[in-house]
Design a protein around this motif. Sequence first.
Motif, PDB file in Angstrom:
ATOM      1  N   THR A  23     -12.314  22.396  15.681  1.00  0.00           N
ATOM      2  CA  THR A  23     -13.582  23.096  16.395  1.00  0.00           C
ATOM      3  C   THR A  23     -14.937  22.843  17.235  1.00  0.00           C
ATOM      4  OG1 THR A  23     -12.890  23.867  14.067  1.00  0.00           O
ATOM      5  CG2 THR A  23     -12.193  25.075  16.177  1.00  0.00           C
ATOM      6  N   ARG A  76     -17.604  32.296   8.693  1.00  0.00           N
ATOM      7  CA  ARG A  76     -15.771  32.016   8.288  1.00  0.00           C
ATOM      8  C   ARG A  76     -15.563  30.657   7.691  1.00  0.00           C
ATOM      9  NH1 ARG A  76     -12.259  34.117  12.630  1.00  0.00           N
ATOM     10  NH2 ARG A  76     -13.516  36.393  12.487  1.00  0.00           N
ATOM     11  N   VAL A  77     -16.698  29.284   8.681  1.00  0.00           N
ATOM     12  CA  VAL A  77     -16.177  28.444   8.326  1.00  0.00           C
ATOM     13  C   VAL A  77     -17.721  28.097   7.448  1.00  0.00           C
ATOM     14  CG1 VAL A  77     -16.825  25.995   9.694  1.00  0.00           C
ATOM     15  CG2 VAL A  77     -15.348  28.173  10.938  1.00  0.00           C
ATOM     16  N   GLU A  96     -17.607  34.007  13.700  1.00  0.00           N
ATOM     17  CA  GLU A  96     -16.847  33.263  13.557  1.00  0.00           C
ATOM     18  C   GLU A  96     -16.806  31.502  12.163  1.00  0.00           C
ATOM     19  OE1 GLU A  96     -13.871  33.175  17.286  1.00  0.00           O
ATOM     20  OE2 GLU A  96     -15.883  32.368  17.179  1.00  0.00           O
ATOM     21  N   HIS A 124     -14.869  34.157   1.372  1.00  0.00           N
ATOM     22  CA  HIS A 124     -14.126  33.511   1.885  1.00  0.00           C
ATOM     23  C   HIS A 124     -12.973  33.535   0.623  1.00  0.00           C
ATOM     24  CE1 HIS A 124     -17.274  31.119   4.277  1.00  0.00           C
ATOM     25  NE2 HIS A 124     -18.446  30.810   3.076  1.00  0.00           N
ATOM     26  N   LEU A 127     -18.695  28.686  18.485  1.00  0.00           N
ATOM     27  CA  LEU A 127     -18.203  29.805  17.621  1.00  0.00           C
ATOM     28  C   LEU A 127     -19.419  30.818  17.843  1.00  0.00           C
ATOM     29  CD1 LEU A 127     -16.750  28.201  13.897  1.00  0.00           C
ATOM     30  CD2 LEU A 127     -15.590  28.737  16.435  1.00  0.00           C
ATOM     31  N   SER A 128     -18.118  32.404  17.395  1.00  0.00           N
ATOM     32  CA  SER A 128     -19.445  33.388  17.343  1.00  0.00           C
ATOM     33  C   SER A 128     -20.135  32.916  15.851  1.00  0.00           C
ATOM     34  CB  SER A 128     -18.121  34.446  17.862  1.00  0.00           C
ATOM     35  OG  SER A 128     -17.602  34.251  16.607  1.00  0.00           O
TER      36      SER A 128
END
Lengths: 347, 286, 317
Positions: free
Chosen positions: A71, A83-84, A80, A117, A76-77
């Motif tokens: 990715t 989350r990473v 998103e 997470h 990414l938003s």
Amino acid sequence: MTAPVLDVRDLQVAIGTTPVVRGISFQLAPGERLGLVGESGSGKSLTALSIMGLNRDPIRVSGGQVMLGGTDLLGLSRAELDRVRGARISMIYQDPASSLNPLMTVGAQIVEAINLHDKVERGQARARAADLLGDVGVPNPRQRLDAYPHEFSGGMRQRVMIAIALACQPEVLLCDEPTTALDVTTQSLVINLIDRLCSERGVATVLITHDLGVAAGFCDNIAVMYAGQLVEQSSTGTLFANARHPYSHALMSATVDLGVDVTTALPAIAGQPPLPGTIPRGCSFRPRCPRAVEACADEPIDLLSLDGSLVRCIRPISSDPGSGTHPGTARDAAVDTPAAQERMPNA
Amino acid sequence: MAESGTISVPTAARRRRVTLRIPPISVLLLLIIVLMCVFAPLVTPFGPNDVDPAHPFAAASGQHWLGTDELGRDLLTRLLYGGRLSLTVCAGSVVIAFLIGTIWGVSAAERRGFVEEILMRTADVTMAIPQILFALVCVAAFGASLLSLTVITGLLLAPTSARMARSVTIQETSLDYYSAGIAYGAGKIRLLTREVFPNILPALASQAVINAASAMILEASLSFVGLGVQPPQMSWGVLLQQGYGFLYNDPTYAVAPAVLILVTVFCLNLAANRLGSTRHRKVVRP
Amino acid sequence: MQFVIKRVVISAILLVATSVLIFAILRALPGDPVAARLGTAQGVNQAMIDRLRSSAGLDRPLVSQYFSWVAGMTHGNLGRSYFTDRQVSSMILSALGPTLELTVLGVALSVLVAVPAAMAAARRPRGWLDRSITAIASAGMAFPPFVAGILLIIVFSITVHWFPARGFIPLTQDPVQNLRSMILPSISLAAGAAPLILRYLRSELVTALNSDYVRTAAGKGAPERRVMLRHALPNAALPSLTMIGLITGYTLGGSVVVEYVFGFSGLGALSVQAAFRRDYAVLQSVVLLISALFILVSLTVDLLGWWLDPRTRGHRG
Ligand SMILES: Nc1ncnc2c1ncn2[C@@H]1O[C@H](COP(=O)(O)OP(=O)(O)OP(=O)(O)O)[C@@H](O)[C@H]1O
Ligand code: SF4
Ligand SMILES: [Mg+2]
């Protein structure tokens, strides 16, 4: 080569409209350690922060891709990206004194990193936090969970930062001068800690540092940055034995006994690095380069591979150890044509 | 030309550009209000006490722009004449606060240590009493004449000015030129009046404009509750109080002075912000 | 701990100095309350004036008058009104309710409005939202409480009949009507007070949002909301606590005129009345009480800030 965990492609960062990082590309294999060195202001921190998506106005990414796994982080938003970050890629910052929230206990800050997470139940998260704190070498981890950052020394705070960064077993860890703010004895302890933890967990690491000695001991590969670009990238051994770019060459030869700071270690190179926005045409190093020729000013120099290294120079230094001061065997035959020779003032 | 020892000199050209620029709307509006009050007799054909019992609470018309009050007096006329008093108290107290506050603050900054402690703690004490209540106490003690109102308001605002004056003076006297001047034997008073004062003036002026807004509110508050200017004299606060008595008959009566007070205070705040933000860098002479 | 002691001592000194100042202004200056009270009455003779003076203790030396005032204060005896002969303490007690409620609601409303607005503004400094909020705040600061009050009455009581224009209904009597009667007065006070908190908190928030620890939090993967509420807000709120003290002073002062506008018989109205009548016995105690409240609130928020900050409080101290 296995697929890289992190693949930075032509990353460009601008402050307002002034480009500061001008097309950085590198790949990081699983478990690899890459060093990023260069003078102050060359854009190392901005590169790392841009990879994490942590830039703030007026700094913004103006181009390129940051591929983590498959990715592109830049696409990414915010949700998103959240989350990473912290889960698959983490960062350790230069100043541990200001990087921890002074109003939260250290335990709460580690637990937060876990819970963001991993929705585990409270006691479990605390136990994990205590384990982490123990792993990074904080004595009495269970009690220290309830202490506040100001009750820790600088080195201990940086250990806490490491615990936070590694809380969710990331694939990539970015370390931005993790030891610069620490005193000398603590520096090596913290580096050794990062070294050990990253090997144990197989975390791929980018280490930004001023300290070439640290880079030599820690990194598999080193990338040298100058004025927002990579000027040379090769394996650590090759670079130290045989730097091909005049800038990295000067860095390395000024660092015979290793452990010298890049910011102060350039007596051999007179002059100042260019300020963002005032970068000369052609090769950005030209005003300070002892090997510069007129051709260096013509057009942007590409980063090309040369005996396994990547070098951004049309007159790289010879791979022959003794002849560093002579015009080298050029990758580009054009440089050695009579016409090119004529343009060189002292040839 | 050598500019040794100079940090930044506002050049003649730059100065001229500043003075030639059209003043901001806030300042223009204030100017209009002040001029209209000062030249009230030229603006309006009526006298402030010309009654017309046949037309009480007349609506706004070509003749009476804002209508009339319960005795048929022209409201606009009364506002303009009332404004004279409000603005007088305002201006007078600002001058008093400026003079006292500056001397107070500069002496505190100049004589560090005991004197400073005394001076600044005095300021703390006076500021521990909410201004309006302090004013009530003073009015009860001194009475409410135009003069006493002006003096009281001025004294009330002085501590704020003193704090500001002290902090900017400390900043200014910590600069090299000051200690150099002292070392070269320049007189303290001379240095303070000739060099320091011009440099802290913009900050003091900005504070003075803020004070003007506070004075306006304070005077209006006192007059509104009946402890300020006494009828038949009038100020915006007095008119507001009178209008307040007829809220149900004619809201314009109260709204007009209220809006005037609002606009004036708002413009003063804006002007103070501007003054505060366009402070020149200090000029340092060798 | 040293900080706490120092702060408490300073506040105590401040309180004493305030009482001396109020007393000095009211007594050391011309104007005799007894003469003022009897001045217009017919058939006043010197004997009557003297009798009244001595019964009010006004013939004693000033210092002794001061100490008997202070001594009386310690057991709740503030003397009698020169004018109505009522116990000052009972006058104050019956006026305390509206003022306290007004102050609490005014401060609460200011905080309730200012905090979310500051967060919204600080998210994007110099963005359109920030600019609009800042502009509204500077407009609000131009509203003296009584001007705001009058305009609110015109709009909400006279034009549309949503809220009563005048009168205080005690909470104990009818909570709903009480709240209805408090809404306009509270808004009048908050109009000027909220912008003060807002400006300060906004700039603290901007600093906090630019800090390294907020960057760390975002780097951990904390969503924007959490970064704001859990990391930036507490760090920005801590230094902003002082503003609560300031707002309380503003609100207490503003209540003087707001009570007048809305016809509340609170401490503010009492002080205005006392000033009118030169009823020094009442005036000095009311003004001192209000100043004491102000000093006390400032002290409390300072100590609260000290206690909430682990760096000053010391580890679980
Ligand atoms: N917030 C900012 N605002 C304006 N300019 C900035 C900002 N942050 C960085 N810069 C500029 O961007 C350029 C690159 O900065 P960066 O921090 O990436 O350098 P660096 O290589 O990390 O240096 P150092 O070794 O000192 O950390 C520098 O010229 C710096 O002055
Ligand atoms: S391209 Fe030219 S100027 Fe640039 S480093 Fe190489 S030799 Fe020096
Ligand atoms: Mg950096």
